[in-house]
Each structure stands twice: as structure tokens, then as C-alpha cells.
Design a protein around this motif. Structure first.
Motif, mmCIF file in Angstrom:
data_model
loop_
_atom_site.group_PDB
_atom_site.id
_atom_site.type_symbol
_atom_site.label_atom_id
_atom_site.label_comp_id
_atom_site.label_asym_id
_atom_site.label_seq_id
_atom_site.Cartn_x
_atom_site.Cartn_y
_atom_site.Cartn_z
ATOM 1 N N GLY B 75 0.818 -1.213 0.000
ATOM 2 C CA GLY B 75 0.000 0.000 0.000
ATOM 3 C C GLY B 75 0.847 1.256 0.000
ATOM 4 N N HIS B 76 1.901 1.233 0.811
ATOM 5 C CA HIS B 76 2.692 2.459 0.958
ATOM 6 C C HIS B 76 3.488 2.809 -0.298
ATOM 7 N N SER B 78 2.460 2.237 -3.318
ATOM 8 C CA SER B 78 1.521 2.521 -4.410
ATOM 9 C C SER B 78 1.136 3.993 -4.435
ATOM 10 N N ASP B 79 1.041 4.546 -5.647
ATOM 11 C CA ASP B 79 0.595 5.936 -5.794
ATOM 12 C C ASP B 79 -0.146 6.068 -7.120
ATOM 13 N N ASN B 83 0.938 0.719 -8.965
ATOM 14 C CA ASN B 83 -0.068 -0.055 -8.248
ATOM 15 C C ASN B 83 0.526 -1.421 -7.921
ATOM 16 N N GLU B 84 1.078 -1.517 -6.713
ATOM 17 C CA GLU B 84 1.777 -2.748 -6.310
ATOM 18 C C GLU B 84 0.807 -3.925 -6.156
ATOM 19 N N PHE B 85 -0.470 -3.638 -5.871
ATOM 20 C CA PHE B 85 -1.428 -4.744 -5.725
ATOM 21 C C PHE B 85 -1.790 -5.359 -7.078
ATOM 22 N N ILE B 86 -1.832 -4.540 -8.141
ATOM 23 C CA ILE B 86 -2.034 -5.121 -9.476
ATOM 24 C C ILE B 86 -0.820 -5.975 -9.831
ATOM 25 N N SER B 89 -1.165 -9.198 -8.007
ATOM 26 C CA SER B 89 -2.169 -10.017 -8.679
ATOM 27 C C SER B 89 -1.584 -10.624 -9.955
#
Lengths: 333, 333
Positions: B75-76, B78-79, B83-86, B89
Motif C-alpha cells: 500500500g505504501h 503505491s501511488d 499499483n503494487e497490488f495489481i 495479482s
């Protein structure tokens, strides 16, 4: 830039034409190249469950993107004093489950409860009898407790970490103008296994629900309340780390705790301090009185029980696993 | 603060004494109070898989905390442009799986590939034949493509979003001094279903691996490379949204793409532009030439196929489900 290093692909299992039906074994294979058997097993189960979730729900692209946005928002609202992912784990029942797996209790041991996101590492060590509260608005409470082993023998020198909210239902760290620890302290059990302190009668409070986890609870028609409780954490070399909490009977949220923490053995009625007790502990007669006898288990007892329960559960699963350092890994022998 | 509102607990199913064995049905029950049947189903499957994961791995408290820290770090970092969560995934194979579930293709339709985290919404609309690159260091490439339907008829007026890295293997958004879109554009297919543009011969590149996802790949002994490719996204009312990419044959990462995107039908050999083609398109003879004929499917075709595949998969699961708006929900009738 063009790859300068020798492509690792030479050693990697070849992937191509991945589909709904073959992506999972392929992802597991490419994740199985490290020498860390535990990591390999964790990733294999993670990928299996993640993919099964998407297949069983036929997860839509919009839902996937909503989940990505939710996770980003959880990260962005988290900082040194707020951890939205622990909160998420709590409201999904994962925290309670992980605690129960890691700290199984024999029949006589005090049961565990959720840690929650509000424990800090700056609580002052106070001598027995001290007050840990600076809140004049709360209802004063004397707590008189003991720490014993499963045979009823006192355990001296246990570090007991204690924390609760103030009378407004907020932990000190939730106040922007926090100047230091309040409503939290560390005590040591004495030679008789006793520790006692002055705090506040705990109140029900809502977990932080101005963020993504709160919005999720709203969509699920769930309330964010926790029944009134005081947190306790016990540490001593050779003894199983006990994280627990005591709950007040009759709280409106006693059977609907937003984070699944309540256990009947941890629910109690408060008394009132009588004249004799007031004189003995140097507090006012008539304030609230909490009495509880905690029972610690040794690390050895707990590890033995945890291994037994793990072996039993893994046998039921039918996976070919063995325990290494008390944790399952695939048994390749 | 003490609860002012009427406790919602009056309506909630009572919880108490939650254990390894009963936490899952209890969490599902308390998550089933909303009127949104789809959300209820998603949460039930999520909680089931999350809890099964913890039970099957006997997840340790340290591992749970490492996962919490990993998610916070994602989360931290990402901006707006990362997008680290993409990315997470993508490297877990979830993105490919979700795309395949949502955009199944009949035998003749062009297959999809992963979107990745580098698509932007500021690409300029350029007339056919334009160059989308400002990078003088790359190897120039002419792309000549068509868009047809499954019967071979041209599809005109399709919005085609195209993006690739520069010759250093970075998308424009990865440069701190980005002044605007580069190596990306939007074209419209003409009356014959054709579109053509000048770009760069794509290069292999490493996905961002300076963050938590990169560290995870390192622990898994996985490389972060993607084989050379150009992204394409096709949109037109009435047609299934197609997100795909074309890959160069012989790339060292052709069979070990870090994000599982390669499909054989999307792998091609580049040609060289001959004199006739150079004159026709107003480019230099001898530069690289990419030719590809994309085949779109109608929204109706895709939805029908998706529903058929979903029904088939859900029947295999043995859960009592029905499709509402093409998505499974429990069938309570």
C-alpha cells in the motif's frame, strides 16, 4: 533495457497458453524453485485458494478492481499508529483463528483473545498498586489478579502488559494530541503470582470505522462495536506467550463482537470494593473491582498440544506433510 | 464512548467461544446480513478460503505478521502511477485468471492477455500512420493491423489503445521527469478495419522489482522479466472489450513471463519493411514490420460463452448457485 544477465528462464519450468484450468499448477510450479520448503508450501496453498476463489465466484473484472482499490486504501490509511490490515484480519475472523492455531490451550489454561491493533511498546513499567489511567472522567476500577500454572502454583516474575481505552472508548494512540502512554502499563507478578493495579471500568467502543474496513462492515450490515474489555499479555521465558482480554458480562455487544474475541471463560462480573479491600489496596471504598486468576501453560505443553492438533488436522486433509520446526511442509521422502 | 444507537446485536446471530473449528460458519453468518446476495456469496467464499489457508498451513503468528507487513508495504509504495497490488495479482496469476474468466474467447477470437499496471488515460488520439514514440534510441517499427469479426468482416470505428516501453524497457510513467504520454496512443480502425502506426521494436523488461513484490519474487527464486511485447486494448459499443498484447518469438523470457501473459496465438515474428511497403506507409525501408489481424467477438457472443462456462464450472462445484447479471449467487429458491 535488454537483459544483461543470463536468463533465469533456463531453469524455470516453461509456461505458455495459460488458461482457467491450468494456471494454478503452473503458478505453483514457478513458485517452487526456492530451497525454502515452508515458503513453497505457503505459496502453493495461497495460490490454490486465491485461484479457487476467483473460479468459484467467476470474479468479475469490476469486482477484482474494487478489491485492488480496497487494498490500496487499507495501505494508504495505515501509519505508525493505525494498521488497517490487522483490523481487516480481525473482522474477517483470521486473527482469532491464527491465535487459536498457535496458542491452543489445555482445559485448565486461560484462553486467548485477539491482540487488536492498539498494543504499543511504550507502556511504562509500574509497581503493583499503581494507577495506569490519567482520565478523570472514567469510573475507577481496582484489578486484583493472579498468575498460576496448570497445577495451581503461582508464577512469579511474569511481565504483564495491560491496556484499555479511556472513558471515551479511545486508546491513547487514537488521540492526535497524545503526549505519552495512558491507560496502559506493564506490571510484574510478585512472589505469590499476584499483580494489582488501578484502571477504569472498560466501556464498549467502536473499532476505527472511518476507513475502508469500516465501509466494508457497513456494506455487510455489520456494526463496528466491541464489548467492554481490558487487554492482557503475559510473557515469561519458558511459558507460552498469552494474549487475552477480559470482558464484562451483560455488555450489549457480548455476543456480536466485531472481531470475534469473546470467550465465555473470559467474561466476568465486576464487584464493588468493600472497606477491607479499600484499606488493603489504598483505594476508595465502592469503586469497581475486577478479580481474575490467569493460568499460564508452559511453552513445552503448548508446543506439544499444537503439534498434536496440527498432525491431526493435516491427516484429515490427506496431504503428504510433515512438521518441521512445528510447521507443516510437504513430505517429499 | 458508550453506544448511543440501538445495538445492531439484536439482529445479529450470537457469537461466543469461537474456535478453529467453528469460526468459519460463524463469520459467514455474521457477514450474511445484507440484502446483497452477490456480496454475501463473495464474502462467504473469501472467508472460507482465507480460513482454510490458515488451517491447512497452521499459519504461525510470525508468518501472519509478515503478511500484514507485506500488505502495508504494498500500500505504501503505491501511488497514482504505481499499483503494487495489481503487480501482486499479476505475479500470482490472478490477473490472467480473472481476464480469462471474464473474456472467454471462441476458437476464432483473439485471445486476451494481462492489462498490467501501466495503462494510462492520457494517451493522445493519433491519425493512422502516426508515430507514437519520441525515443530516438529505439529500433523503429511499423505496425500494420486489422480488426475483424469472427466471420472475417472488418470492424470499423474501434478505439484501439496501444502502449509499450521505450528502448530502455520503461513505460513513460516510470520516468520521474515525464512531461506527457510517449510510446502510447489511441487509433481508430478505418472503414476496412485497418489501423497502422509507427512505434519501437519492443524489448524485454523487468517489472518494477524494487518494492515488496520484487522482494517476494527474489525469495521465490523467480526473475522479474517480461518478454518483449506491445499492449493493445480494443473498445467499441456492442463488442467485447479486448485487452491483449503481442509477443516476439524467441525472446529469452517467452516461456517464463513473470506475469503469465504469453499465449502461442499472440507470439509472432517481425518482418522487415520492403521498398513497396516503405513507399506505401511513408517509412524507411528496412525498419521492423509487425503485421497482425485481430478478431473481436461481440458482447453477446462473449456473455453467452461466459454464462455457459460459469454454469458448467458451478455444477462441478456442487454448490446450489444461479447466475444473476451473469454472476453466481446462492440459489435460495
Amino acid at each position: 533495457m535488454a537483459p544483461k544477465e543470463t536468463p533465469a528462464s533456463a531453469n524455470a519450468p516453461p509456461l505458455l497458453d495459460l488458461t482457467i484450468d491450468n494456471i494454478t499448477p503452473n503458478a505453483i510450479r514457478i513458485n517452487s524453485q526456492s530451497s525454502d520448503a515452508r515458503l513453497t508450501y505457503l505459496m502453493a496453498r495461497l495460490v490454490t485458494h486465491l485461484h479457487d476463489f476467483a473460479r468459484e465466484t467467476r470474479l468479475s473484472t469490476d469486482e477484482w478492481m474494487a478489491a485492488i482499490r480496497f487494498l490500496i486504501a487499507c495501505g494508504h490509511i495505515s501509519d505508525d499508529v493505525r494498521n488497517e490490515f490487522i483490523l481487516l484480519s480481525d473482522v474477517l475472523g483470521l486473527s482469532l483463528l491464527v491465535d487459536n492455531i498457535n496458542h491452543p490451550k489445555p482445559p485448565l489454561g486461560t484462553e486467548g483473545s485477539v491482540l487488536g491493533p492498539f498494543h504499543t511498546h511504550d507502556a511504562p513499567v509500574l509497581p503493583n498498586g499503581s494507577s495506569m489511567t490519567t482520565d478523570p472522567a472514567g469510573e475507577p476500577m481496582l484489578a486484583v489478579c493472579t498468575v498460576k500454572d496448570t497445577r495451581g502454583q503461582p508464577v512469579a516474575g511474569v511481565k504483564v502488559d495491560i491496556w484499555e481505552t479511556d472513558s471515551s472508548g479511545h486508546y491513547d494512540v487514537q488521540h492526535d494530541d497524545r503526549e505519552g502512554a495512558s491507560e496502559r502499563c506493564i506490571m510484574m507478578s510478585d512472589e505469590s503470582g499476584r499483580f494489582w493495579f488501578q484502571g477504569l471500568k472498560p466501556v464498549s467502543y467502536a473499532i476505527p470505522h472511518d476507513g475502508p474496513v469500516g465501509k466494508l462492515l457497513g456494506k455487510l450490515s455489520r456494526h463496528p462495536w466491541r464489548p467492554a474489555h481490558v487487554h492482557f499479555m503475559f510473557e515469561k521465558e519458558g511459558w507460552d506467550h498469552l494474549i487475552t482480554a477480559l470482558y464484562l458480562r451483560g455488555d450489549p455487544y457480548e455476543t456480536s463482537d466485531a472481531v470475534f474475541g469473546v470467550k465465555q471463560s473470559l467474561v466476568l462480573d465486576l464487584d464493588k470494593v468493600d472497606k477491607e479491600t479499600a484499606d488493603k489496596y489504598g483505594v476508595k471504598e465502592g469503586i469497581w473491582l475486577l478479580r481474575y486468576d490467569f493460568v499460564l501453560t508452559t511453552r513445552e505443553e503448548t508446543e506439544k498440544l499444537r503439534d498434536e492438533l496440527a498432525t491431526e488436522a493435516l491427516e484429515k486433509l490427506g496431504l503428504n506433510l510433515k512438521l518441521v520446526d512445528h510447521l507443516p511442509v510437504p513430505d517429499l521422502d
